[in-house]
Design a protein around this motif. Structure first.
Motif, short mmCIF file in Angstrom:
data_model
loop_
_atom_site.label_atom_id
_atom_site.label_comp_id
_atom_site.label_asym_id
_atom_site.label_seq_id
_atom_site.Cartn_x
_atom_site.Cartn_y
_atom_site.Cartn_z
N PRO A 46 0.83 -1.20 0.00
CA PRO A 46 0.00 0.00 0.00
C PRO A 46 0.87 1.26 0.00
CG PRO A 46 0.07 -0.93 2.20
CD PRO A 46 0.81 -1.89 1.30
N ALA A 47 0.46 2.24 -0.79
CA ALA A 47 1.19 3.51 -0.86
C ALA A 47 0.30 4.61 -0.33
CB ALA A 47 1.60 3.80 -2.30
N GLY A 48 0.68 5.15 0.83
CA GLY A 48 -0.03 6.30 1.37
C GLY A 48 0.52 7.57 0.74
N ARG A 49 1.83 7.67 0.72
CA ARG A 49 2.51 8.79 0.07
C ARG A 49 3.39 8.20 -1.03
NH1 ARG A 49 4.30 13.41 4.05
NH2 ARG A 49 5.06 14.09 2.05
N MET A 50 4.65 7.92 -0.73
CA MET A 50 5.58 7.36 -1.72
C MET A 50 5.62 8.17 -3.01
SD MET A 50 5.37 3.22 -1.48
CE MET A 50 5.41 2.35 0.07
N ASN A 51 5.51 9.49 -2.90
CA ASN A 51 5.47 10.35 -4.08
C ASN A 51 6.77 10.32 -4.89
OD1 ASN A 51 2.82 11.23 -3.50
ND2 ASN A 51 3.64 12.64 -1.99
#
Length: 122
Positions: A46-51
């Protein structure tokens, strides 16, 4: 194919490091318990941010990932780890996305990694 020992490591909580590079290298962390492995052997995260990770993958989809556990037997004693080399992509819809969104309602995307090479390091 995911090694049995790595599956055992994923059952124990530990830190996962994900490295991408498009320009400068970038490292982001997550938890062992956040990773789901599909029947095809893809690792879903899961990617919450990881921009920055997402930006890097758009320019260069190669990914390095490490994970480990102090509780799982390694080559010589307690403790083992793995280096995963693969290709990553961000998913915003579809079955793999939906599976992860149900478990992690806070995520905005799913990072899917196809492991091309898995090496036990400890």
């Amino acid at each position: 194919m995911i090694p049995e020992k790595m599956l055992e490591v994923l059952k124990d909580e530990g830190v996962v490091s994900i490295v991408t590079q498009f320009g400068e290298a970038h490292v982001v962390n997550t938890w062992n318990s956040y990773i789901k492995i599909t029947e095809e052997g893809k690792l879903l995260i899961p990617a919450g941010r990881m921009n920055t990770t997402e930006t890097n993958i758009k320019g260069n989809n190669k990914v390095l990932m490490t994970l480990g556990s102090r509780q799982v037997d390694g080559f010589h004693s307690k403790g083992t780890g793995f280096l995963i080399e693969g290709v990553g992509e961000f998913l915003y819809d579809g079955e793999d996305y939906d599976i992860m969104k149900e478990k992690f309602p806070w995520m905005r995307a799913t990072l899917a990694i196809r492991a091309d090479k898995i090496t036990q390091t400890l």
